[in-house]
Design a protein around this motif. Structure first.
Motif, short mmCIF file in Angstrom:
data_model
loop_
_atom_site.label_atom_id
_atom_site.label_comp_id
_atom_site.label_asym_id
_atom_site.label_seq_id
_atom_site.Cartn_x
_atom_site.Cartn_y
_atom_site.Cartn_z
N GLY A 30 51.53 103.02 82.63
CA GLY A 30 52.52 104.09 82.64
C GLY A 30 53.79 103.75 83.39
O GLY A 30 54.69 104.57 83.48
N ALA A 31 53.90 102.55 83.94
CA ALA A 31 55.10 102.17 84.68
C ALA A 31 56.31 102.18 83.76
O ALA A 31 56.31 101.54 82.72
N ASN A 32 57.35 102.94 84.13
CA ASN A 32 58.58 103.04 83.35
C ASN A 32 58.33 103.46 81.90
O ASN A 32 59.06 103.09 81.00
N GLU A 83 57.92 113.85 99.98
CA GLU A 83 56.55 113.97 99.48
C GLU A 83 56.24 115.43 99.17
O GLU A 83 56.48 116.32 100.00
N VAL A 84 55.70 115.67 97.99
CA VAL A 84 55.39 117.02 97.55
C VAL A 84 54.00 117.45 98.02
O VAL A 84 53.80 118.57 98.46
N TRP A 85 53.04 116.53 97.90
CA TRP A 85 51.68 116.85 98.33
C TRP A 85 51.57 116.73 99.85
O TRP A 85 52.26 115.92 100.48
N THR A 86 50.66 117.48 100.42
CA THR A 86 50.46 117.42 101.88
C THR A 86 49.97 116.06 102.31
O THR A 86 50.24 115.61 103.43
N GLU A 87 49.25 115.36 101.43
CA GLU A 87 48.83 113.99 101.70
C GLU A 87 48.60 113.28 100.37
O GLU A 87 48.41 113.92 99.33
N GLU A 88 48.65 111.95 100.42
CA GLU A 88 48.45 111.20 99.19
C GLU A 88 47.03 111.37 98.67
O GLU A 88 46.12 111.71 99.42
N ARG A 89 46.83 111.10 97.40
CA ARG A 89 45.50 111.16 96.80
C ARG A 89 44.98 109.74 96.57
O ARG A 89 45.74 108.84 96.25
N LYS A 90 43.70 109.56 96.73
CA LYS A 90 43.09 108.25 96.57
C LYS A 90 42.12 108.27 95.39
O LYS A 90 41.39 109.24 95.19
N VAL A 91 42.13 107.18 94.64
CA VAL A 91 41.14 106.97 93.57
C VAL A 91 40.52 105.60 93.78
O VAL A 91 41.14 104.69 94.34
N LYS A 92 39.29 105.48 93.34
CA LYS A 92 38.61 104.19 93.46
C LYS A 92 39.14 103.22 92.42
O LYS A 92 39.37 103.58 91.27
N GLY A 93 39.33 101.97 92.85
CA GLY A 93 39.75 100.92 91.94
C GLY A 93 41.24 100.93 91.65
O GLY A 93 42.03 101.60 92.32
N ASN A 94 41.64 100.18 90.63
CA ASN A 94 43.04 100.08 90.22
C ASN A 94 43.31 101.02 89.06
O ASN A 94 42.50 101.11 88.12
N VAL A 95 44.44 101.69 89.09
CA VAL A 95 44.80 102.63 88.03
C VAL A 95 45.18 101.84 86.77
O VAL A 95 46.09 101.01 86.80
N SER A 96 44.49 102.11 85.67
CA SER A 96 44.76 101.41 84.41
C SER A 96 45.43 102.31 83.39
O SER A 96 45.97 101.82 82.39
N ASN A 97 45.40 103.62 83.62
CA ASN A 97 46.09 104.54 82.72
C ASN A 97 46.46 105.80 83.48
O ASN A 97 45.68 106.28 84.32
#
Length: 625
Positions: free
Chosen positions: A511-513, A256-270
């Motif tokens: 953005g998957a693959n 892991e590069v970041w000290t902790e994961e980042r959170k966003v609200k909802g599902n990532v669509s782009n």
């Protein structure tokens, strides 16, 4: 005008009588079982679900391409047509997901490339086609080993060009006593020298021969993506309730590069990896106020190095992001509920103020004058640097389900059809004038407009017209629909294959693959005919497979509908299909279907009609003759 219209209708009726009739089909296929669903694929193959299984039909031969009966009746929800590929996947699941059956069929060659039974899998939990590497990654339990091997979760990688196994490996050592539950939780990612598999205990990196290269504790990841050099890996894990998504950054060694994961609200669509940072669009669903977050999209820019939020104040979307484009100076986006804005990579608004638009932005595209947008209520061109209107005021019209438009290069003007007329907008001055009337019968909104040698062609489902460049009508052909109740039951109708099912954007999620395909967040130029088809052909040509070679050739060919339109209407004796020439309005061909409620599919690229003649029989007609 009414007299002229009546005359045109009578003339059209006469033309129907004189048109080439096709009563006898090119080929007839007795499937031997009741037909439940017909699906036209990107390859022009008709795939038919029956009470006995799955059937493939190529219209240029009277033999069935394939007849897959191993699983018996196949329900519509058990079919997955892999976008931008020659593959259809059949998946049947038993009680508590304990009897999963999977099969992958090449609907170009007709070959059954994979079945759980033929490859010895007794339970399959995930089964993913990985493009453009053209591989199938399967996870679950496989028979054939000892007792310990049979109950140890396993992953197999198959080459879809041949159907042969490339390599396989266990997720944990067979026979090892552990309280940990190992299962594949998302879509694996195939890199140049390794396969990354997300599991309930972390991500595993495996070599092309199945050896473990590294593993980490990033659990329950749904999908992953990487930069072009594969030095940075991003993993996404959505919560089970869909309220949040955790984003992890890993290096090439899985750390892991970041000290902790980042959170966003909802599902990532782009998700877009940019030199300036990571652009993320996430969609929040649910109620508003105290009971839940407001339903809208969030746009965030993270630092790729640290994961920190780079924007002090994120732009307000006030709805769902329908369009999202990355440009040299920032991010341009359009919201379904109405509104266009542009923000710099450091979070500053580039437009002087958000641009107000009508709802449902059908089109955003680049023109020499700026950004043209067309919604269900208005249209305009705006300066991409400032957001200021190029036309003195938006072109407004009554709310429309579809709006047809094109650019008339000879006369340097934009043409937009709405409110029963075509409006002309001068490209230099932005002045608006009425060009011609287009009152279509059955109150249809035009959905197609193109410039032809003889003038401006405009059409809908049941109407066609050609207007010369002076605004005078050359012809208007109208063919009454068999009835709205009938029309709604047509199993697909005239499918605009090249412009709907073929876009590269449909071949990937968020953005998957996606690094192998290139960005889908580029703003297209207005009126760029054939760009999507060329993009698809180029992508197909890059994959080593005879079936992909066929798809590439098919998408380079001229569509059969370039000079004609196919319309379902009432003929003497019942409903039928007419082939109408776009330049003359004359009917070149008619096919009597003799059915009040016909079910059919039209391959507009290849020029074939598939018609369900009865519960067990399908006819094919060559529309090119």
């Amino acid at each position: 005008m009414r007299t002229l219209k009546t005359l045109v209708f009578l003339l059209a009726s006469t033309l129907i009588l004189n048109a080439q009739k096709a009563e006898t089909p090119e080929n007839s296929y007795n499937l031997g079982a009741n037909i439940n669903q017909m699906t036209l694929t990107v390859a022009g193959t008709l795939v038919v679900a029956t009470n006995d299984g799955l059937v493939g039909i190529k219209p240029d031969t009277n033999q069935l391409l394939f007849n897959f009966t191993d699983y018996g009746r196949v329900k519509p929800e058990e079919l997955n047509f892999v976008p931008m590929s020659p593959y259809v996947m059949v998946g049947q699941t038993g009680i508590a997901n304990l009897s999963a059956k999977k099969a992958v069929i090449d609907h170009v060659s007709g070959k059954v490339l994979f079945t759980t039974e033929s490859k010895g899998w007794k339970n399959v939990f995930t089964c993913d086609v990985i493009m453009p590497q053209n591989k199938l990654v399967v996870s679950g339990f496989q028979k054939g080993g000892g007792k310990a091997e049979n109950v140890t979760p396993k992953v197999g990688v198959y080459d879809l060009a041949t159907g042969n196994l490339d390599y396989e490996f266990f997720l944990t050592k067979p026979g090892k006593v552990t309280m940990k539950y190992f299962a594949v939780t998302g879509t694996p990612m195939l890199l140049k020298d390794k396969l990354l598999v997300p599991t309930s205990q972390g991500i595993l990196a495996k070599s092309k021969t199945g050896e473990t290269l590294w593993e980490n504790k990033v659990k329950n990841v749904n999908w992953m993506t990487t930069n072009e050099t594969e030095s940075d890996i991003y993993a996404f894990a959505a919560t089970t309730n869909g309220k949040n998504t955790r984003i992890y950054k890993l290096n090439a060694s899985g750390n892991e590069v970041w000290t902790e994961e980042r959170k966003v609200k909802g599902n990532v669509s782009n998700f877009e990896i940019l030199p300036q940072g990571l652009a993320v669009v996430s969609d929040v669903t649910g109620g508003s106020g105290a009971l839940g977050a407001k339903a809208e999209s969030k746009i965030t820019m993270f630092s790729a190095a640290t994961g920190d939020d780079l924007w002090e104040k994120a732009p307000k979307t006030k709805g769902y992001v329908q369009h999202f484009y990355v440009q040299d100076d920032g991010i341009l986006f359009g919201v379904y509920e109405g509104g266009i804005n542009k923000i710099s990579f450091d979070g500053n608004t580039l437009f002087k103020k958000p641009l107000k638009t009508g709802e449902n932005i059908m089109l955003m595209a680049q023109t020499p004058q700026g950004l043209i947008y067309i919604t269900s209520e208005d249209a305009n061109i705006v300066d991409l640097k400032t957001g200021e209107q190029v036309w003195s005021k938006p072109l407004k019209y009554k709310r429309a389900a579809s709006v047809a438009s094109t650019f008339d290069a000879k006369n340097n003007r934009y043409l937009i059809a709405a409110d029963g007329k075509i409006m002309a907008i001068d490209a230099n001055s932005g002045s608006v004038s009425d060009f011609a009337k287009c009152n279509f019968d059955e109150k249809e909104d035009p959905n197609t407009m193109q410039i032809r040698n003889g003038g401006v062609f405009l059409s809908s489902d049941q109407n066609m017209t050609l207007i010369n460049f002076d605004g005078k009508e050359n012809y208007h052909a109208y063919y009454k629909s068999p009835g709205r109740s009938t029309f709604g039951k047509i199993a697909g109708g005239v499918l605009a294959v090249a412009s709907t099912a073929m876009t590269v954007g449909m071949s990937m999620k968020a953005g998957a693959n996606r690094s192998a395909f290139g960005s889908v967040n580029d703003l297209d130029s207005y009126n760029e005919t054939g760009k999507q088809a060329k993009r698809a052909a180029d992508m197909f040509a890059g994959i080593a497979s005879a079936s992909f070679d066929y798809l590439s050739t098919r998408f380079k060919a001229t569509a059969a509908t370039e000079n004609a339109q196919f319309i379902l209407t009432n003929l003497d004796g019942g409903a039928g299909l007419v082939k109408v020439n776009k330049d003359s309005g004359k009917i070149d061909k008619e096919i009597m279907l003799k059915d009040k409620k016909p079910e059919y599919e039209v391959d507009e690229l290849g020029g074939y009609l598939f018609y369900k003649a009865n519960d067990k029989t399908i006819y094919s007609y060559n529309l090119n003759k």
